[in-house]
Write an enzyme that holds these catalytic residues in place. Sequence first.
Site, short mmCIF file in Angstrom:
data_model
loop_
_atom_site.label_atom_id
_atom_site.label_comp_id
_atom_site.label_asym_id
_atom_site.label_seq_id
_atom_site.Cartn_x
_atom_site.Cartn_y
_atom_site.Cartn_z
N ASP A 45 114.34 73.07 168.10
CA ASP A 45 115.77 72.86 167.81
C ASP A 45 115.95 71.87 166.68
OD1 ASP A 45 117.19 73.12 171.18
OD2 ASP A 45 116.24 74.57 169.83
N ASP A 49 117.91 72.37 163.26
CA ASP A 49 119.00 71.51 162.81
C ASP A 49 118.75 70.98 161.41
OD1 ASP A 49 119.83 70.09 166.06
OD2 ASP A 49 120.51 71.89 165.01
N SER A 94 141.76 42.44 153.35
CA SER A 94 143.02 42.93 152.82
C SER A 94 143.68 41.81 152.02
CB SER A 94 143.91 43.46 153.94
OG SER A 94 144.22 42.42 154.81
N LEU A 95 144.90 42.05 151.58
CA LEU A 95 145.53 41.12 150.65
C LEU A 95 146.73 40.44 151.29
CD1 LEU A 95 145.57 43.42 147.51
CD2 LEU A 95 144.11 41.43 147.85
N GLU A 128 147.79 45.09 138.40
CA GLU A 128 147.52 46.53 138.46
C GLU A 128 148.30 47.12 139.63
OE1 GLU A 128 143.42 47.25 140.26
OE2 GLU A 128 143.50 45.08 140.12
N LYS A 130 149.32 48.74 143.10
CA LYS A 130 148.73 48.80 144.44
C LYS A 130 148.89 50.24 144.90
CE LYS A 130 148.70 46.49 148.88
NZ LYS A 130 148.85 47.64 149.79
N ASP A 132 148.90 53.47 147.16
CA ASP A 132 149.18 53.66 148.58
C ASP A 132 148.31 54.78 149.14
OD1 ASP A 132 150.33 53.21 150.97
OD2 ASP A 132 152.30 54.02 150.47
N ARG A 151 137.36 51.61 155.34
CA ARG A 151 137.44 50.17 155.53
C ARG A 151 137.26 49.79 157.00
NH1 ARG A 151 141.75 46.78 156.74
NH2 ARG A 151 141.37 44.66 156.05
N TYR A 239 138.66 49.78 142.02
CA TYR A 239 139.29 48.52 141.63
C TYR A 239 138.59 47.28 142.18
CZ TYR A 239 141.54 49.31 146.19
OH TYR A 239 141.78 49.56 147.51
N LYS A 303 145.09 39.58 140.36
CA LYS A 303 143.76 39.05 140.67
C LYS A 303 143.33 38.05 139.61
CE LYS A 303 142.41 43.47 142.67
NZ LYS A 303 141.75 44.76 142.42
N LYS A 327 154.69 43.13 146.64
CA LYS A 327 155.21 44.40 147.15
C LYS A 327 156.54 44.76 146.49
CE LYS A 327 152.28 45.51 150.47
NZ LYS A 327 152.72 45.73 151.80
N CYS A 432 163.08 38.65 184.25
CA CYS A 432 162.12 39.57 183.64
C CYS A 432 162.42 40.98 184.13
CB CYS A 432 160.69 39.17 184.03
SG CYS A 432 159.47 40.41 183.56
N CYS A 435 159.11 42.18 186.41
CA CYS A 435 158.72 41.61 187.70
C CYS A 435 159.86 40.83 188.37
CB CYS A 435 157.49 40.71 187.55
SG CYS A 435 157.82 39.16 186.72
N CYS A 456 159.05 35.26 180.52
CA CYS A 456 158.94 35.53 181.95
C CYS A 456 158.04 34.46 182.56
CB CYS A 456 158.33 36.92 182.14
SG CYS A 456 157.62 37.18 183.76
N CYS A 462 153.07 39.09 186.94
CA CYS A 462 153.90 40.04 186.18
C CYS A 462 153.05 41.19 185.66
CB CYS A 462 154.60 39.33 185.03
SG CYS A 462 155.57 40.47 184.02
S1 IVH Z 1 142.02 44.70 145.88
C1 IVH Z 1 139.44 41.68 148.23
N1 IVH Z 1 143.44 46.36 144.43
O1 IVH Z 1 145.55 47.24 149.48
C2 IVH Z 1 140.59 42.47 147.72
N2 IVH Z 1 143.54 46.59 146.81
O2 IVH Z 1 146.45 45.09 151.35
C3 IVH Z 1 140.36 43.92 147.76
N3 IVH Z 1 144.92 48.46 147.56
O3 IVH Z 1 142.87 47.23 151.69
C4 IVH Z 1 141.55 44.74 147.55
N4 IVH Z 1 145.49 49.17 145.57
O4 IVH Z 1 143.44 49.42 150.49
C5 IVH Z 1 143.10 45.98 145.69
N5 IVH Z 1 144.58 47.80 143.05
C6 IVH Z 1 144.24 47.42 144.26
C7 IVH Z 1 144.71 48.09 145.40
C8 IVH Z 1 144.35 47.63 146.66
C9 IVH Z 1 145.60 49.38 146.88
C10 IVH Z 1 144.88 48.38 149.03
C11 IVH Z 1 143.52 48.31 149.65
C12 IVH Z 1 143.51 47.06 150.48
C13 IVH Z 1 144.95 46.80 150.66
C14 IVH Z 1 145.21 45.34 150.85
#
Ligand code: IVH
Length: 713
Positions: A45, A49, A94-95, A128, A130, A132, A151, A239, A303, A327, A432, A435, A456, A462
């Site tokens: 097998d 595979d 994350s940022l 730059e 961000k 989505d 991630r 990036y 950055k 944002k 509450c 409870c 509470c 509770c």
């Molecule tokens: S830099 C250590 N650059 O935003 C920093 N992030 O809220 C690494 N994202 O998890 C992130 N565009 O998924 C960076 N030009 C950009 C981005 C970016 C989108 C996202 C990314 C990250 C999230 C943070």
Amino acid sequence: MTHLEAIAVDALTLEQAALELERLAADIARHDQHYHQDDAPQISDADFDTLKRRNLDIEMRFPELVRSDSPSGRVGYTPSEKFSKHSHSVPMLSLDNASSQDDVSDFVARIRRFLGLGTDVSIPISAEPKIDGLSASLRYEDGRLIVGATRGDGQVGETVTENLRTVRNIPQQLAGSDWPEIVEVRGEVYMAHEDFSALNARISDSGRQFANPRNAAAGSLRQLDARITAERSLKFFAYAWGEISEPVAESQMAMIGKFSDWGFAVNPLMQLCDSVEDLIEVYNHIEAQRAVLGYDIDGVVYKVDDLALQARLGFASRFPRWAIAHKFPAEQATTILQDIEIQVGRTGALTPVAKLHPVTVGGVVVSNATLHNGDYIAGIGANGEPIRDGRDLRIGDQVTVQRAGDVIPQIVDVDISARPETSEPFQFPTLCPVCGSHAVREVNAKTGKIDAVRRCTGGLICPAQAVEKLKHFVSRNALDIDGFGDKQAEAFYHDGLVTRPADIFTLQARDRRSLKRLKDREGWGATSARNLFEAIDARRAVDLNRFIFALGIRHVGEGTAKLLTRHYEDFEALRIAVKAASDENSDAWTDLVNIDGIGETVAQALLAFFCEPHNDEALDDLLQQVTPAPMEKTTGDSPVAGKTVVFTGALEKFSRDEAKAMAERLGAKVAGSVSKKTDLLVAGPGAGSKLKKARELEIDTIDEDGWLALIGK
Ligand code: IVH
């Protein structure tokens, strides 16, 4: 000549791949026949595979060569396991967010302060879009794509290599030749608007639609069958980066230039700026382009360009100090507030939730919004100031809902002129709802102010608090038990199977003896039950910081849990120390509140938790099942690792924050005052009482240069 079957998939030419697929199709069909029709398999097998795997790997690499008689197509490729986990060698953070120009100025000011740089020195910062989508990390060794992962929680993601290989603008092999032996290229996987619309049109027959391009990108990347991903037209912008075997550039911009040389798409709107004004100008420029870009963006990322400065700035607990996401403003819509529901959280907080007539805000259907607390409903802000010009919210009101990124939707306004005449002010409950215990507004010991949150007082009796505590215990950043989410926590609690964390770990043993086995329950089967028990067992050893966080102690978030782990190193040590700290004149109390980042509020919350006999008992039971292990020290070989260091005097070569971050990165603990436990005092010019005390206690004392020499800078 080498036999084709001996050539690694990555090394096959197009012609060789076509021949190999032809051979594999024939071989697999033949073995299939021996197995199924003749009942006389000629290979194991595992070998079978391997053939199928190789066939699929070649198809992934050369999707255009997939044959109409492809064995993978015929049998339908569904790996039995979900994705395997990938530990990021460098975490994917994350940022932090900025939502106004002031936030951006603060960001730059913070950087100056941290680095000890005056306004006379310019700090180049890139800007730059961000994107989505969802972030991914691509590991290249010797220029070849080896592993691709999502991630995940930032530390551990899912291995989706085959799926990422199908993203057309991700190179399998880096272009040029000036790449380092190992490099992890990171960026965003996203779906363009036109591909998103086409996809929704294509799947409309199934009755399924993706709410937005980000969901579509995530859903497409996390497919078990990579051929589905291949049909989804995903794209990638590079990036950022993770592990890299040698430095290849000195700035963010130069690094992005390298990515482009290596064959990656990089965002053309990225620009280098010199001042906050510049940054805002680029922000406005990018926002103006938003509608015509053809893909979703939700802000602008700034950055610090100089990588040496990035390294000095390093990371706060969850975010890099050298970057921030500015944002775009939130999107709004109006709807009707149909009801106000009271939820009880794990610390007993009664949180009102607005039940809204469903409305689309920025592409997402919203039917709930947070209302924070009773004051917020009454139109009173956190500091007693009026919000919505003091207008209260009533059931039946027409309200404006706002949604920003992943933040929970908020009600930002109410139209009083549309208010039904019969409406009445909302009466916040004083009992509450779960409870029936009294729900009270506590007085903050430090500020003397009455807390806006009603809690509470039912504590352990509770059920709502107990369920929320369980949910928190198993949640992603806590124990992270696969297959044990909110739904399971609620069901198990409801059935009396798991009422406290320790019960999770005895579930399997009790199940074996039970008449109503888990596998026979609705929604479960033999496999899912077995998987759950395995996932539970896998968490019997858990990092101490996760364990502390999982306990759900008030005011103890992930950052604080890490501080406690670093300081006490062992759970019993923490427990004993906190109990000893109940005497405010004890060394244990001084030691606790002296931990940088821990104040009286946290200390009191720890005392309340550890000195409560019920918690003690529950902990004893839990510790019979789970062994918390100290956090791994990554920099244990530094001479300051594990040492307690105090900085004093006017530091001239680095700021106090930078000194602290530097020391912590090397595994040292930084304390605010000198005590018997101090190992080292770093004294800048003008040091006074701390230096004197250190001398009395015969503690090693060095100056800034001595410190830099000691840590090898
Ligand atoms: S830099 C250590 N650059 O935003 C920093 N992030 O809220 C690494 N994202 O998890 C992130 N565009 O998924 C960076 N030009 C950009 C981005 C970016 C989108 C996202 C990314 C990250 C999230 C943070």
